[in-house]
Scaffold this active site. Sequence first.
Site, PDB file in Angstrom:
ATOM      1  N   SER A  93       0.861  -1.175   0.000  1.00  0.00           N
ATOM      2  CA  SER A  93       0.000   0.000   0.000  1.00  0.00           C
ATOM      3  C   SER A  93       0.900   1.227   0.000  1.00  0.00           C
ATOM      4  O   SER A  93       2.104   1.126   0.285  1.00  0.00           O
ATOM      5  CB  SER A  93      -0.877   0.004   1.260  1.00  0.00           C
ATOM      6  N   TYR A 122      -2.224  -1.342  10.190  1.00  0.00           N
ATOM      7  CA  TYR A 122      -2.234  -1.473   8.731  1.00  0.00           C
ATOM      8  C   TYR A 122      -0.879  -1.102   8.140  1.00  0.00           C
ATOM      9  O   TYR A 122      -0.324  -1.831   7.317  1.00  0.00           O
ATOM     10  CB  TYR A 122      -3.336  -0.574   8.159  1.00  0.00           C
TER      11      TYR A 122
END
Length: 276
Positions: free
Chosen positions: A140, A153
């Site tokens: 990401s 995350y």
Amino acid sequence: MTAIRGAAAITGAASGIGRALAIELAGRGCDLALADRDEAGLKTLASEIGGQRKVSVHRVDVGEASDIAQFATDAIAAHPALGIVVNNAGVALLGTFEEINQAQMEWLFDINFWGVVHGTRAFLPHLKTKPEAHIVNLSSIFGIIAPPGQSAYAAAKFAVRGFSESVRHELAVAGSPIKLSVVHPGGVATAIARSSRTGVGVTDNERRSQMIERFETAAKTTPKDAALRIIKGIERNEPRILIGNDARFMDLLQRFRPGTYWAPLQRRLEKMAKGT
């Protein structure tokens, strides 16, 4: 260059980037082994692709190593020519570090990090038998920058990046024909934020709604465009695939201000939220 042919295995294929990638790869002549927990979504996708390609569907929880091992066995049996593996499945968790508990953090890591590791390990022996193969691991932009409220995350996506880069270097040193790309999407218009879990310490529902709305406002890239960018990266054997102008901007900002990127980025995000 890696040719788009044979067959591809994709986790998290029932929605979002995984779904778009399956459709685009099928259109380029790939057979597909599609994995997700959402069986109904997989069947709908397989029906949409239709008879143009051979498609197998597999109910898989990537948080379970045994599920991934069985997926690899079944996918290879169904598609002996399988040469592309996309470890795409992922989840989100909203809340600061103090608002999420250890069990929630481990849940996210089991899927977002260990799912990638187990997927890579399960398919690697088969891929080594091919004259050409490609592994695609989804990190990401939060594997490059780490905003507040994303400690779990970001930690998992940074780990995916480090794991993928090290394995890529190992493959290169060994003279392996297997290529490995790590993908860093910026904001992509998927349901990941809306379907995210919330930290046990988050008691303000309005705050959750604001976080989801902020993400969806900033998510400018469509899943199809993300899929097309990934395919281009596979074809060109790109080691790092950035998706979206936002990801490219944040990557550059982090390079120029590695320790102090958050303050200017926060100001930019606040302006975007206000529409200025």
